[in-house]
Structures are given as C-alpha cells and as structure tokens.
Scaffold this motif. Structure first.
Motif, PDB file in Angstrom:
ATOM      1  N   LEU A  34      72.610  36.894  48.189  1.00  0.00           N
ATOM      2  CA  LEU A  34      72.314  37.662  49.402  1.00  0.00           C
ATOM      3  C   LEU A  34      72.794  39.099  49.203  1.00  0.00           C
ATOM      4  N   SER A  35      71.990  40.054  49.619  1.00  0.00           N
ATOM      5  CA  SER A  35      72.377  41.456  49.495  1.00  0.00           C
ATOM      6  C   SER A  35      73.260  41.856  50.671  1.00  0.00           C
ATOM      7  N   HIS A  92      65.038  33.376  57.536  1.00  0.00           N
ATOM      8  CA  HIS A  92      66.496  33.412  57.482  1.00  0.00           C
ATOM      9  C   HIS A  92      67.106  33.748  58.844  1.00  0.00           C
ATOM     10  N   LEU A 124      67.029  40.403  58.040  1.00  0.00           N
ATOM     11  CA  LEU A 124      66.684  39.149  57.395  1.00  0.00           C
ATOM     12  C   LEU A 124      65.197  38.871  57.548  1.00  0.00           C
ATOM     13  N   GLY A 180      78.197  34.191  49.830  1.00  0.00           N
ATOM     14  CA  GLY A 180      76.838  34.650  50.097  1.00  0.00           C
ATOM     15  C   GLY A 180      76.401  35.740  49.132  1.00  0.00           C
ATOM     16  N   GLU A 238      73.965  29.598  52.773  1.00  0.00           N
ATOM     17  CA  GLU A 238      75.023  30.541  53.140  1.00  0.00           C
ATOM     18  C   GLU A 238      74.672  31.330  54.402  1.00  0.00           C
ATOM     19  N   VAL A 239      73.398  31.604  54.623  1.00  0.00           N
ATOM     20  CA  VAL A 239      72.997  32.239  55.885  1.00  0.00           C
ATOM     21  C   VAL A 239      73.425  31.355  57.055  1.00  0.00           C
ATOM     22  N   GLU A 245      71.097  42.259  53.660  1.00  0.00           N
ATOM     23  CA  GLU A 245      70.728  41.008  54.323  1.00  0.00           C
ATOM     24  C   GLU A 245      71.870  40.491  55.189  1.00  0.00           C
ATOM     25  N   LEU A 246      73.106  40.609  54.698  1.00  0.00           N
ATOM     26  CA  LEU A 246      74.241  40.181  55.503  1.00  0.00           C
ATOM     27  C   LEU A 246      74.416  41.073  56.730  1.00  0.00           C
ATOM     28  N   ARG A 284      71.113  30.556  49.001  1.00  0.00           N
ATOM     29  CA  ARG A 284      71.097  31.727  49.887  1.00  0.00           C
ATOM     30  C   ARG A 284      70.910  31.283  51.336  1.00  0.00           C
ATOM     31  N   SER A 285      69.961  30.369  51.563  1.00  0.00           N
ATOM     32  CA  SER A 285      69.697  29.886  52.925  1.00  0.00           C
ATOM     33  C   SER A 285      70.878  29.099  53.469  1.00  0.00           C
TER      34      SER A 285
END
Length: 380
Positions: free
Chosen positions: A345-346, A178, A174, A340, A316-317, A349-350, A313-314
């Motif tokens: 989000l990729s 993030h 991240l 996400g 969901e992070v 990233e997850l 996105r943020s």
C-alpha cells in the motif's frame, strides 16, 4: 567681503546638515514598529475566491523593505480557497484546528495546528478547513511586480472530498473496492450492523466478490473477536438474501487455493509474518506469553493470511480500518500501518483510507490514525 563669505558658507552648512538628516531618517527606519491588534483590519473572504465562511485579518502589507505580506486567515468548517498560484510562493503556518490542502494533480493532504506548508512559485493549489473543524493559518505571501496571487476556478465538492484534480489516476484516494473494504472492516469491528449493511451493499456494487467479503469478515475475529465476526457474517447473509430477492446476482469469486500437502502452518505463518513486518517478531510480551506468539503465527498469519483469494493489501486495508475504529489499539494500529506499507500500500492510499474514516467513521478516529501514520512515515 563678509557677505560674500557668508553666502559661500551657506551651501557648506546645507551639505553638512544633509548627512545628519539622512542619518536621522535611517535611525527612524531602524526602530521597531508595532501595529496594535485593534488597528488591524479584518474582512470577509470574497465569494469570488473562497467557498464558505472565511475571514482575512491583515497583519502587514508588502513594502520595499519586506516584499511579502502577512495575514491570519480563518476558515470555518468546510470552507476553502479557490485554486490559485503565487508568483514567488507562499508559506502557511497552521495555528489552530485541522485543515486540508492539495496541489494540482497530487493527493489531498491534511494539515493540523503546528504544521508549516510551503507552496512553491507557480504551483496550482488550494487550502482550507476540514469538514468538521475550524482552521486558522498565518499566510506569508511574496509579491512580484505588485502581484501576489493569481486566482483560478473554485474547488469542487468532489475535489474537496479527496479526488485528484488534473491527473488520470485517483492516487490520493482508495479504489472504490478498497474504500468499501475499509468500511466493512470498520463497521464489522465496531459492531455497527446498520452501517455495515450499507457498506456490504456498496462493496458488492463496486465489484468486491462474495468470497472476498467473507474473507474480510472472517479475518475480523482476530482483531475484534468472534462475536463481532459472527454478527458480521450473519448480517452479510441477510444482505445477500435481500439482493437475491431483488434479482441481483453477485459475483461469487474464487475460493482460496488449498495449501500444499503436508504444509507446516506454524512455519508458513512465521514466514508470512516476517515478510509482512520486515523482521522476525520477538519481544518481552511474546517471551512472557509464548502461546500468543504461536497463535498469531499459526491462526492469523498461517491460516488466514495464506488464503489467497484476498490479497495482503486488501487484508491490511480492512485491518487498519478496524483498528482505527476500535479504542485502545494504538500499538496494533501502528504495527499494521507499517505492515500495510510493506504489503504494497502506498502512503497516498493510506491517506485515502484515513479520508474514508473521516467521512464514514469519525473525525477523531481519522485524526488519530493520521497522526500515527505520520509517525510511521517519519520513522521509515
């Protein structure tokens, strides 16, 4: 005359015996061979090619009939190989524990017992144990021109901890912002105010604005309850006061834009929810308690997710980190991992978020989140 015939017959007897001897050798080659465990050799991994405590148990060497070797390799927690390549590739079968592997220029990957890894010929990579777990794998390594591996430089601590090597972007981790938002969400939801204080300072230092942090903490009411949300906001107030006393001026950031005049919050929330989940949300639970469906659509997806000073996105992070930290929220975590991905989000990233959980929250929470993410990815 008889002697001459006998001499003449001797080569014929030798020729007749030769196929029989060859057949006997072939029979021997076709027989099973068992190498007993006590006859297998175990050696320590060389510090020239490994970091940490590694044991290599040779199962069988390469030979003419099997141009590949086999070995058990056991890495103690934190141990790993150096970067290396194989001329004909290598297959790893993880038999115990949790480990890590990475290809040059690609994100870090977690591997677990039962996983099988294929390392293509000539691809630069490394593999080893997770920081808090022993990992054993069977390595089946091909040989070409009597060479099985080319060893390269050691894996740095930074690379081992998730930074991409050989690339210009840290696609496997991240962003700093993030990562901080994930920690804020996790510690606010878990009620760990001491570590939340550290995460809040880290987030502000990384450029997360004051109003963005407020949004994360307010949003936590929907997942961890008002007490945790309110305690988090109170902690944030103290952090800001302490930073101001030290002369630090943090960026406030924009306030959320006002909603259109006369906006129907239920309709807006339903639209947001459908876009994030990918389909209208229905089911027996919402039929049984329709009020909860209305509250989700109005208060969460309408009021909160329409506040545009923190992107989806943020949000969901923060949400995934919070749900991964809490107990008994596996179903909701599965849903929000899907959300996400739908929010942009990729997978990398997850995976990076899960690495943050592993280092900052706990290995079990990270392992559970990784397992659920695997299930979500397979189902898409």
């Amino acid at each position: 005359m008889k002697r001459a015939l006998a001499v003449l017959a001797l080569p014929l007897l030798v020729l007749a015996a030769a196929p029989a001897a060859a057949a006997e050798r072939d029979d021997r080659r076709k027989k099973q061979m068992i190498t007993r465990s006590q006859d297998q050799t175990t050696t320590a991994g060389s510090p020239d090619t490994f970091t940490g405590d590694v044991r290599v148990s040779t199962l069988f060497p390469a030979g003419a009939n099997a141009p590949y070797s086999g070995a058990y390799v056991t890495f103690q927690a934190g141990a790993r190989s150096a970067w290396h390549t194989h001329p004909t590739g290598q297959r790893l079968v993880v038999t115990e524990g949790v480990g890590r592997t990475q290809q040059w220029g690609e994100p870090l990957q977690e591997i677990r017992a039962g996983d099988v890894v294929w390392c293509p010929p000539g691809v630069k990579h490394w593999h080893g144990a997770a920081p808090d777990s022993v990992m054993t794998h069977v390595a089946l390594t091909g040989v070409q021109d009597e060479k099985a591996v080319t060893w390269l430089e050691h894996v740095s601590d930074q690379q081992y901890n998730g930074h991409v090597a050989g690339g210009h972007e840290q696609t496997g981790a991240l962003s700093d912002q993030h990562a901080a938002i994930a920690m804020i969400g996790a510690f606010a939801a878990g009620g760990d105010l001491a570590r939340l204080t550290t995460a809040l300072n880290r987030g502000l230092d990384a450029g997360v604005t004051v109003n963005q942090v407020k949004e994360v903490l307010v949003q936590m009411y929907a997942y961890a309850g008002f007490p945790r949300s309110l305690n988090g906001i109170g902690t944030f107030m103290t952090v800001l006061e302490q930073r101001q006393d030290r002369g630090i001026k943090d960026q406030a950031g924009p306030e959320p834009s006002p909603l259109p005049a006369g906006a129907d919050i239920l309709e807006l929330g339903t639209r947001n929810q459908t876009e994030l989940i990918g389909a209208p949300v229905t089911g027996p639970l919402f039929d049984f308690a329709p009020a909860i469906a209305e509250f989700l659509r109005t208060h969460l997806f309408g009021d909160v997710f329409s506040r545009d000073n923190l992107d989806w996105r943020s949000r969901e992070v923060a949400t995934v980190a919070a749900l991964a930290t809490l107990k008994g929220t596996e179903s909701q975590l599965r849903s929000h991992l899907t959300i996400g991905l739908n929010a942009g989000l990729s997978e990398a990233e997850l995976r990076g978020l899960i690495q943050v959980l592993r280092h900052e929250v706990g290995s079990q929470q990270a392992a559970d989140a990784g397992r659920i993410l695997d299930e979500v990815i397979r189902s898409r």
